[in-house]
Scaffold this motif. Sequence first.
Motif, short mmCIF file in Angstrom:
data_model
loop_
_atom_site.label_atom_id
_atom_site.label_comp_id
_atom_site.label_asym_id
_atom_site.label_seq_id
_atom_site.Cartn_x
_atom_site.Cartn_y
_atom_site.Cartn_z
N GLU A 1 0.86 -1.20 0.00
CA GLU A 1 0.00 0.00 0.00
C GLU A 1 0.89 1.24 0.00
O GLU A 1 1.09 1.90 1.02
CB GLU A 1 -0.91 -0.04 1.23
CG GLU A 1 -1.81 -1.27 1.25
CD GLU A 1 -2.37 -1.61 2.63
OE1 GLU A 1 -3.26 -2.48 2.71
OE2 GLU A 1 -1.90 -1.02 3.63
N MET A 2 1.43 1.57 -1.16
CA MET A 2 2.54 2.51 -1.24
C MET A 2 2.12 3.96 -0.95
O MET A 2 2.88 4.70 -0.33
CB MET A 2 3.22 2.41 -2.60
CG MET A 2 3.73 0.99 -2.92
SD MET A 2 4.64 0.21 -1.55
CE MET A 2 6.09 1.23 -1.47
N LYS A 3 0.96 4.37 -1.39
CA LYS A 3 0.52 5.75 -1.12
C LYS A 3 0.40 5.97 0.39
O LYS A 3 0.94 6.95 0.94
CB LYS A 3 -0.81 6.04 -1.81
CG LYS A 3 -1.31 7.47 -1.62
CD LYS A 3 -2.59 7.70 -2.41
CE LYS A 3 -3.03 9.16 -2.32
NZ LYS A 3 -3.38 9.56 -0.94
N ALA A 4 -0.28 5.06 1.07
CA ALA A 4 -0.43 5.17 2.52
C ALA A 4 0.92 5.02 3.21
O ALA A 4 1.18 5.67 4.23
CB ALA A 4 -1.41 4.11 3.02
N PHE A 5 1.78 4.17 2.66
CA PHE A 5 3.10 3.96 3.25
C PHE A 5 3.90 5.26 3.27
O PHE A 5 4.44 5.66 4.31
CB PHE A 5 3.87 2.89 2.46
CG PHE A 5 5.33 2.82 2.81
CD1 PHE A 5 5.74 2.29 4.02
CD2 PHE A 5 6.30 3.29 1.92
CE1 PHE A 5 7.11 2.24 4.36
CE2 PHE A 5 7.65 3.23 2.24
CZ PHE A 5 8.05 2.71 3.46
N PHE A 6 3.99 5.95 2.14
CA PHE A 6 4.80 7.16 2.08
C PHE A 6 4.20 8.28 2.93
O PHE A 6 4.94 9.10 3.49
CB PHE A 6 4.99 7.62 0.62
CG PHE A 6 6.09 6.88 -0.08
CD1 PHE A 6 7.42 7.23 0.14
CD2 PHE A 6 5.82 5.85 -0.95
CE1 PHE A 6 8.46 6.55 -0.50
CE2 PHE A 6 6.84 5.16 -1.61
CZ PHE A 6 8.17 5.52 -1.38
N GLU A 7 2.88 8.32 3.05
CA GLU A 7 2.25 9.33 3.91
C GLU A 7 2.61 9.09 5.37
O GLU A 7 2.98 10.03 6.09
CB GLU A 7 0.73 9.29 3.72
CG GLU A 7 0.27 9.83 2.38
CD GLU A 7 -1.22 9.66 2.16
OE1 GLU A 7 -1.88 9.02 3.03
OE2 GLU A 7 -1.74 10.14 1.13
#
Length: 327
Positions: free
Chosen positions: A244-250
Amino acid sequence: MEKKKGEIFYGKVILFGEYGIIYDSMALTIPFTHYHGELSFSNKNDRYKYTDYDFAVNSNNQLRRFAEELNGLKRSNKLKVNLDIDALLKDIEKGLFFESTIPQGFGLGSSGALVASVYSRYSKEKIESSRSISKDDILKLKESLSLLENYFHGTSSGIDPLNSYIKFPLLIHSKKNIQTVAIPKSKFEANSAIFLVNTGKPGKTEPMVNKFLENCKQPDYLSAIINQFLPMNNTCIRHLINGEMKAFFEELTSLSRFQYTYFADMIPDDFKPVWKHGFDSNEYTIKLCGSGGGGFLLGFTQNLNEALQYFSSLLCKILLPAGSDQV
């Protein structure tokens, strides 16, 4: 002299879990194949793969002290790992040393790789490594390897040599629940990566950990660690493992900001502006790699070209996705 071919053991990088693991948080470690080492034999006429004769002599002396310590523990019935120490001592007399590219004092598991290599060659009850290794065997390995690595660190969690020995990413749910995992590198976009930044000086784990423990005696600091840092750390791991890359970077940005404030003692002064520039510009995000105070920092980016340009004067090693076939 006939020489045994040594099995190669890799360095490690702890992506998440530094300091939090003290409070039994989750952690995620990966083998780092760029740095590695193997047991070998030396003489003045040898041409070494990674090192030189003086390094071999120093490593041989270090191994001798290690073996003598283990032998003393064995004689007093305090060594709970069944090693063929006589064979180890004989090989040391023949010039055994640990030929390694893993830098010492940079949080990449140099002593862990050495311990893993000694266990692999000299254990009489060796547990074999595999991606499907059971949780029970992982815990048995961790206990044995931690006992051996205590020589180098006073007290070892066993995670570094465990990761080096197993050679697969490890997800630590808690001290008693560890498993091998795969990191879905296919979820990384083309311009995303995890990389290392060299601070140019080694770090020392013990004083940094002591400073952290001292800080945790302050109720407000400890509350922030328990109620903010640990949940951020665990959430980052879950998002990364699940792709879950978007949530990860946030979440990672929040973690970086937290460490910038609460782990300022562990960030080298020269790199505090570098750290802040990351979350201010959104070009990259920085977090600690291990205990801090020097060694490497971990960088994460969705703008790899911009990040590499910014760090062009520093040694950068790409962990993921480039060169990540081991995960």
